[in-house]
Design a protein around this motif. Structure first.
Motif, PDB file in Angstrom:
ATOM      1  N   ALA A   1      -8.075  -1.270  -1.346  1.00  0.00           N
ATOM      2  CA  ALA A   1      -6.925  -1.387   0.036  1.00  0.00           C
ATOM      3  C   ALA A   1      -7.973  -1.818   0.893  1.00  0.00           C
ATOM      4  N   GLY A   2      -8.890  -1.407   1.112  1.00  0.00           N
ATOM      5  CA  GLY A   2     -10.053  -1.756   3.314  1.00  0.00           C
ATOM      6  C   GLY A   2      -9.963  -3.103   3.287  1.00  0.00           C
ATOM      7  N   LYS A   3     -10.319  -4.085   1.870  1.00  0.00           N
ATOM      8  CA  LYS A   3     -10.060  -5.497   2.179  1.00  0.00           C
ATOM      9  C   LYS A   3      -8.773  -5.893   2.407  1.00  0.00           C
ATOM     10  N   VAL A   4      -7.709  -5.525   1.421  1.00  0.00           N
ATOM     11  CA  VAL A   4      -6.924  -6.271   1.783  1.00  0.00           C
ATOM     12  C   VAL A   4      -6.556  -6.475   3.515  1.00  0.00           C
ATOM     13  N   TRP A   5      -6.466  -4.525   4.185  1.00  0.00           N
ATOM     14  CA  TRP A   5      -6.325  -4.616   5.147  1.00  0.00           C
ATOM     15  C   TRP A   5      -6.853  -5.721   5.620  1.00  0.00           C
ATOM     16  N   GLU A   6      -8.243  -5.197   5.905  1.00  0.00           N
ATOM     17  CA  GLU A   6      -8.831  -6.061   6.321  1.00  0.00           C
ATOM     18  C   GLU A   6      -8.648  -7.302   6.853  1.00  0.00           C
ATOM     19  N   HIS A   7      -8.170  -8.742   5.982  1.00  0.00           N
ATOM     20  CA  HIS A   7      -8.063  -9.718   5.188  1.00  0.00           C
ATOM     21  C   HIS A   7      -6.405  -9.990   6.081  1.00  0.00           C
ATOM     22  N   GLY A   8      -5.384  -8.983   5.913  1.00  0.00           N
ATOM     23  CA  GLY A   8      -4.154  -9.098   7.012  1.00  0.00           C
ATOM     24  C   GLY A   8      -4.637  -8.798   7.788  1.00  0.00           C
ATOM     25  N   THR A   9      -5.293  -7.533   8.214  1.00  0.00           N
ATOM     26  CA  THR A   9      -5.290  -7.805  10.010  1.00  0.00           C
ATOM     27  C   THR A   9      -6.189  -8.822  10.971  1.00  0.00           C
ATOM     28  N   ARG A  10      -6.662  -9.463  10.436  1.00  0.00           N
ATOM     29  CA  ARG A  10      -7.841 -10.405  10.401  1.00  0.00           C
ATOM     30  C   ARG A  10      -6.566 -11.763  10.897  1.00  0.00           C
ATOM     31  N   ASN A  11      -6.245 -12.133   9.426  1.00  0.00           N
ATOM     32  CA  ASN A  11      -5.363 -13.776   9.914  1.00  0.00           C
ATOM     33  C   ASN A  11      -4.135 -13.039   9.976  1.00  0.00           C
ATOM     34  N   ILE A  12      -2.984 -12.200  10.575  1.00  0.00           N
ATOM     35  CA  ILE A  12      -1.721 -12.044  10.306  1.00  0.00           C
ATOM     36  C   ILE A  12      -1.365 -11.444  11.976  1.00  0.00           C
ATOM     37  N   GLY A  13      -1.227 -12.174  12.981  1.00  0.00           N
ATOM     38  CA  GLY A  13      -1.165 -12.041  14.046  1.00  0.00           C
ATOM     39  C   GLY A  13      -0.192 -10.874  14.483  1.00  0.00           C
ATOM     40  N   ALA A  14       1.432 -11.195  14.261  1.00  0.00           N
ATOM     41  CA  ALA A  14       2.516 -10.631  14.894  1.00  0.00           C
ATOM     42  C   ALA A  14       2.230  -8.732  13.943  1.00  0.00           C
ATOM     43  N   PRO A  15       2.506  -8.212  15.353  1.00  0.00           N
ATOM     44  CA  PRO A  15       2.337  -6.381  15.353  1.00  0.00           C
ATOM     45  C   PRO A  15       3.471  -6.016  14.546  1.00  0.00           C
TER      46      PRO A  15
END
Length: 318
Positions: free
Chosen positions: A192-206
């Motif tokens: 779950a942490g890696k999914v979140w890390e990947h998403g927050t690193r590559n998805i810009g819009a809040p």
């Protein structure tokens, strides 16, 4: 099969066999031999049977002039990302799902049994959602298909056969819809942490981050039952870490809560968008999901803390 353990002789034999049986035009073979670049191909740091197979297939080299063949071959090895895309899209869905499962495990390799846990969590879910068949033997069959091309197996560990495969998937998985799917069926806290890390690193819009955080709502309660430690297979009297530490789980829960602290971040841009945002999911509106996630996260953090202090007291008594 671990490509890193191939000798030069084995690599040369693989290349020779493919040139012999893949229908590579004779003019291309002659040009390759005359170029003097065979040693560079064999010793290339990205040497991979998948690339060799692709670049010796008659249908794939038909548009390459013989005089340009050696150069194109080296460029394919230097930039395999272009080939991974074509090869990946021709894989069965069950194999693609295995690569997704591996991507969010450790980048240095993962125990095959743990990889199976991740696969068994996402494969049936994705298959049902997108209408593809799945069978009990899909994991074993996918490993067999991917070994040597996308995945390297060494002992009881699986890893990507080349860093470029991971680089390719990193770009491919920059997709919010896919990450929302993964977030809803995380097999471990670390995953779950890696999914979140990947998403927050590559998805810009809040607003996208808020949506991704909300997607973990069904994963949060599992943090209480997912073990951090397990006995070693070959040494039952010793323990090994198999998942995210409790302190890291709390940090992750807090980060999800922080991203969902402002429901206004999902303020509708239009009437149709408003209708979309207020659509209920399992009986919850968006605002209800915010409240539910925060409540679930807080309760989970409190219970993790209680469990920690109970363990401390027990250790002190001993």
């Amino acid at each position: 099969m671990d490509v890193g353990k191939y000798t030069r002789r084995i690599k040369a034999r693989i290349l020779y066999n493919h040139l012999l049986v893949s229908g590579t035009p004779k003019a291309h073979i002659k040009a390759l031999l005359d170029s003097g670049r065979l040693p560079k191909l064999i010793d290339h740091p990205n040497y991979n049977p998948r690339v060799i197979e692709w670049m010796t297939d008659a249908t794939h080299v038909a548009d390459i002039a013989p005089d340009d063949y050696a150069k194109a071959f080296l460029e394919a090895l230097s930039h395999p990302h272009r080939l991974w895309d074509t090869a990946f899209r021709h894989l069965p869905r069950k194999c693609q799902h295995l690569l997704f499962a591996l991507f969010f495990c450790s980048e240095y390799g993962v125990d095959i049994d743990r990889l199976r846990v991740a696969y068994d969590a996402i494969h049936p879910f994705l298959s049902r959602k997108y209408g593809t068949a799945h069978h009990p033997k899909d994991f074993e069959e996918s490993l067999r298909i991917l070994e040597g091309g996308f995945i390297g197996l060494g002992g009881e560990t699986a890893r990507f056969i080349n860093p470029s495969v991971r680089d390719y998937l990193s770009e491919y998985l920059d997709d919010l819809a896919m990450l929302l799917d993964f977030a809803s069926v995380c097999p471990t806290a670390e995953w779950a942490g890696k999914v979140w890390e990947h998403g927050t690193r590559n998805i810009g819009a809040p607003s996208y981050k808020s949506r991704l955080a909300l997607a973990f709502i069904d994963t949060i309660p599992a943090f209480l039952r997912l073990p951090v430690w397990s006995t070693r297979k070959r040494s039952p009297l010793s323990l090994e870490v198999i998942d995210m530490a409790q302190s890291e789980r709390i940090r992750l829960l807090l980060s999800w809560g922080a991203e969902t602290s402002d429901p206004g971040s999902l303020k509708p841009r239009s009437r149709s968008h408003a209708n979309h945002l207020t659509t209920t999911v399992s009986g919850w509106t968006v605002s209800g999901w915010y409240r539910s996630l925060k409540r679930s996260a807080i309760l989970t953090i409190l219970e993790i803390s209680r469990s920690y202090w109970r363990s401390v007291r027990l250790l002190k008594r001993r």
